[in-house]
Design an enzyme around this catalytic site. Structure first.
Site, PDB file in Angstrom:
ATOM      1  N   LYS A 149       0.818  -1.221   0.000  1.00 20.32           N
ATOM      2  CA  LYS A 149       0.000   0.000   0.000  1.00 20.32           C
ATOM      3  C   LYS A 149       0.849   1.268   0.000  1.00 20.32           C
ATOM      4  O   LYS A 149       0.570   2.200  -0.749  1.00 20.32           O
ATOM      5  CB  LYS A 149      -0.942   0.017   1.205  1.00 20.32           C
ATOM      6  CG  LYS A 149      -2.035  -1.033   1.152  1.00 20.32           C
ATOM      7  CD  LYS A 149      -3.064  -0.831   2.242  1.00 20.32           C
ATOM      8  CE  LYS A 149      -2.479  -0.948   3.631  1.00 20.32           C
ATOM      9  NZ  LYS A 149      -1.903  -2.281   3.909  1.00 20.32           N
ATOM     10  N   ARG A 206      11.484 -10.990   4.757  1.00 20.39           N
ATOM     11  CA  ARG A 206      12.308  -9.778   4.820  1.00 20.39           C
ATOM     12  C   ARG A 206      13.478  -9.941   5.794  1.00 20.39           C
ATOM     13  O   ARG A 206      13.330 -10.522   6.865  1.00 20.39           O
ATOM     14  CB  ARG A 206      11.459  -8.572   5.250  1.00 20.39           C
ATOM     15  CG  ARG A 206      10.608  -8.015   4.162  1.00 20.39           C
ATOM     16  CD  ARG A 206      10.088  -6.630   4.486  1.00 20.39           C
ATOM     17  NE  ARG A 206       9.268  -6.572   5.685  1.00 20.39           N
ATOM     18  CZ  ARG A 206       8.110  -5.910   5.760  1.00 20.39           C
ATOM     19  NH1 ARG A 206       7.645  -5.263   4.712  1.00 20.39           N
ATOM     20  NH2 ARG A 206       7.430  -5.884   6.885  1.00 20.39           N
ATOM     21  N   ARG A 222      -1.383 -10.268  12.574  1.00 17.20           N
ATOM     22  CA  ARG A 222      -1.713  -8.982  11.941  1.00 17.20           C
ATOM     23  C   ARG A 222      -2.804  -9.160  10.887  1.00 17.20           C
ATOM     24  O   ARG A 222      -3.683  -8.307  10.730  1.00 17.20           O
ATOM     25  CB  ARG A 222      -0.455  -8.370  11.310  1.00 17.20           C
ATOM     26  CG  ARG A 222       0.551  -7.839  12.319  1.00 17.20           C
ATOM     27  CD  ARG A 222       1.880  -7.501  11.666  1.00 17.20           C
ATOM     28  NE  ARG A 222       1.761  -6.455  10.661  1.00 17.20           N
ATOM     29  CZ  ARG A 222       2.722  -6.136   9.801  1.00 17.20           C
ATOM     30  NH1 ARG A 222       3.862  -6.796   9.817  1.00 17.20           N
ATOM     31  NH2 ARG A 222       2.550  -5.167   8.931  1.00 17.20           N
ATOM     32  N   ARG A 281      -9.581   2.894   9.215  1.00 17.32           N
ATOM     33  CA  ARG A 281      -9.085   1.564   9.594  1.00 17.32           C
ATOM     34  C   ARG A 281     -10.220   0.639  10.036  1.00 17.32           C
ATOM     35  O   ARG A 281     -10.025  -0.562  10.183  1.00 17.32           O
ATOM     36  CB  ARG A 281      -8.052   1.708  10.718  1.00 17.32           C
ATOM     37  CG  ARG A 281      -7.204   0.479  10.957  1.00 17.32           C
ATOM     38  CD  ARG A 281      -6.133   0.748  11.983  1.00 17.32           C
ATOM     39  NE  ARG A 281      -5.136   1.667  11.498  1.00 17.32           N
ATOM     40  CZ  ARG A 281      -4.056   1.319  10.801  1.00 17.32           C
ATOM     41  NH1 ARG A 281      -3.861   0.061  10.501  1.00 17.32           N
ATOM     42  NH2 ARG A 281      -3.191   2.221  10.400  1.00 17.32           N
ATOM     43  N   ARG A 287      13.128  -9.099  11.740  1.00 15.79           N
ATOM     44  CA  ARG A 287      12.490  -8.395  12.844  1.00 15.79           C
ATOM     45  C   ARG A 287      11.413  -9.279  13.477  1.00 15.79           C
ATOM     46  O   ARG A 287      10.764 -10.070  12.790  1.00 15.79           O
ATOM     47  CB  ARG A 287      11.839  -7.092  12.368  1.00 15.79           C
ATOM     48  CG  ARG A 287      12.813  -6.064  11.835  1.00 15.79           C
ATOM     49  CD  ARG A 287      12.119  -4.758  11.532  1.00 15.79           C
ATOM     50  NE  ARG A 287      10.916  -4.959  10.712  1.00 15.79           N
ATOM     51  CZ  ARG A 287      10.147  -3.963  10.288  1.00 15.79           C
ATOM     52  NH1 ARG A 287      10.430  -2.727  10.610  1.00 15.79           N
ATOM     53  NH2 ARG A 287       9.086  -4.219   9.539  1.00 15.79           N
TER      54      ARG A 287
END
Length: 217
Positions: free
Chosen positions: A13, A127, A172, A88, A161
């Protein structure tokens, strides 16, 4: 154009918002930028948000909505804007409708970036960030370092992370499905939702989005 951008974590996004805003000559308004700007400028809303954040609490909808309304009232947003990360949830979407109606304007489109859940997990969990410079980002599949675990740029150690772990990503996604995804149905009843695939190269997704916004679906 007045656009709301929605999609799950890992849909790209932020990247797409920057390109679309530039192509459409409208400001990109993200929740993160709103918070940082208000807190750094010491606005009343920024002070309220910081107090909640410092206490480890979620910032109430009314504070976030107030920041968004102030930003949308700026001169550069007179002819449109692209909202990223706001609304949201449905209550924020309803409040946005009220705010826009008061100014006698309305949204033109809600762009829904669609990505399969397994791809989201793959994108985020893969990542790897450099410990020396967090701007150096690699990926175990899409952007491999020359030497595993070592940053190509500065030789720093690459690590995953905690927020990027598969368990955290799936949590999430649960939050997204529960809180944010319902706004797609909310806007669909208004005939505003345009859904596109966010798979592929960045420029391909941008072109797909621009075509969809123009009606060339």
């Amino acid at each position: 154009m007045r656009i709301v951008l929605v999609g799950p974590p890992g849909a790209g996004k932020g990247t797409q918002a920057a390109f679309l805003a530039k192509n459409l000559s409208i400001p990109h308004i993200s929740t993160g930028d709103l918070f940082r700007a208000n807190i750094s400028q010491g606005t009343d809303l920024g002070k309220q948000a910081k107090a909640y954040m410092d206490a480890g609490n979620l910032v109430p909808d009314e504070v976030t909505i107030g920041m968004a309304k102030d930003r949308m009232a700026q001169p550069d947003a007179e002819n449109g804007f692209l909202l990223d990360g706001f609304p949201r949830n449905v209550s924020q979407a309803e409040a946005l409708d009220v705010a826009l109606k008061a100014d006698d304007v309305k949204l033109d489109a809600v762009l829904d970036l669609e990505v399969p859940e397994d791809e989201v997990v793959k994108r985020i969990a893969g990542r790897r960030i450099c410990r020396k410079d967090s701007s150096h980002v690699f990926h175990v599949t899409y952007s491999k370092p020359k030497q595993e675990g070592v940053c190509d740029v500065c030789g720093g150690e690459l690590y995953q992370r905690e927020d990027d772990s598969e368990d955290t990503v799936r949590k999430r996604l649960e939050v997204y499905h529960t809180q944010t995804e319902p706004i797609i149905d909310y806007y669909r009843t208004q005939g505003l939702v345009v859904t596109i695939s966010a798979l592929g190269k960045v420029d391909e997704v941008t072109e797909r989005a621009m075509d969809a916004l123009k009606g060339d679906k």
